[in-house]
Design an enzyme around this catalytic site. Structure first.
Site, PDB file in Angstrom:
ATOM      1  CG  HIS A   1      -0.481   1.434   7.355  1.00  0.00           C
ATOM      2  ND1 HIS A   1       0.393   1.054   8.351  1.00  0.00           N
ATOM      3  CD2 HIS A   1       0.213   2.284   6.543  1.00  0.00           C
ATOM      4  CE1 HIS A   1       1.563   1.666   8.150  1.00  0.00           C
ATOM      5  NE2 HIS A   1       1.480   2.408   7.056  1.00  0.00           N
ATOM      6  CD  GLU A   2      -1.151   2.595   2.739  1.00  0.00           C
ATOM      7  OE1 GLU A   2      -0.688   3.755   2.753  1.00  0.00           O
ATOM      8  OE2 GLU A   2      -0.444   1.588   2.944  1.00  0.00           O
TER       9      GLU A   2
ATOM     10  N   GLY B   1       0.840  -1.192   0.000  1.00  0.00           N
ATOM     11  CA  GLY B   1       0.000   0.000   0.000  1.00  0.00           C
ATOM     12  C   GLY B   1       0.873   1.239   0.000  1.00  0.00           C
TER      13      GLY B   1
ATOM     14  CD  GLN C   1       3.291   5.783   2.780  1.00  0.00           C
ATOM     15  OE1 GLN C   1       2.363   5.229   2.219  1.00  0.00           O
ATOM     16  NE2 GLN C   1       4.240   5.113   3.422  1.00  0.00           N
TER      17      GLN C   1
ATOM     18  CB  CYS D   1       5.301   2.290   7.791  1.00  0.00           C
ATOM     19  SG  CYS D   1       4.853   3.852   6.992  1.00  0.00           S
TER      20      CYS D   1
HETATM   21 ZN    ZN Z   1       2.853   3.526   5.991  1.00  0.00          ZN
END
Ligand code: ZN
Length: 175
Positions: free
Chosen positions: A130-131, A46, A51, A88
């Site tokens: 998480h995203e 993901g 990010q 991550c």
């Molecule tokens: Zn992450």
């Protein structure tokens, strides 16, 4: 197409809540395509737009069924609870056991602007949650209890994250 470079823990962009996507246009399609490439070369399951330095409510994911994008995602429903070792892409080399709802249903738009509802359990549920956190400026560390978080931050600060080599060759569950 060249992959984006991934923003690493400490970069302020990871802490800023992303803005809603208002136009599904060619620029967005290029962004999604480049995020797919970035996710692939970094062996991620993901990737959220912040990010790669883009403050838009958009993430991509691929848990083995091909890459997908979810735009302006919202949680419709969630249930259960489970612990899972999360990694991550923005905190390379670290995995922490994070407790989250086991199942989640999210609504949003796909990369063509169609309304979609995604029901997920297992790894996909984990990735989506998480995203979504990334879009709110939240990192997995924030989901640890205060003592564990302190310990984790200390471990991370002792490392030069830009120099960590993550093993290649198989798909790690990094998000
Ligand atoms: Zn992450």
């Amino acid at each position: 197409m060249t992959a984006f470079s991934i923003r690493i823990f400490g970069d302020p962009v990871l802490r800023v809540p992303a803005k809603k996507v208002t136009e599904i246009d060619g620029g967005l399609a290029r962004l999604v395509a480049t995020m797919y490439v970035t996710m692939d070369v970094s062996r991620g399951a993901g990737l959220a737009a912040p990010q790669v330095g883009v403050q838009k409510q958009l993430f991509t994911y691929d848990v083995g069924d091909g890459p997908q994008a979810l735009i302006n995602p919202e949680i419709v429903d969630q249930s259960g609870e489970c612990a899972y070792d999360e990694g991550c892409l923005s905190i390379p080399g670290f995995y922490f056991e994070i407790v989250r709802p086991e199942r989640v249903t999210m609504s949003g738009l796909d990369s063509e602007g169609n309304a979609v509802v995604v029901e997920a359990d297992d790894i996909l549920s984990r990735v989506l949650q998480h995203e979504l956190d990334h879009l709110n400026g939240t990192l997995m560390l924030d989901r640890l209890d205060p003592d564990e978080r302190k310990k984790a931050l200390k471990q991370i600060r002792e490392q030069d994250l830009s120099k960590i080599q993550v093993p290649r060759g198989r798909r790690h569950r990094r998000l």
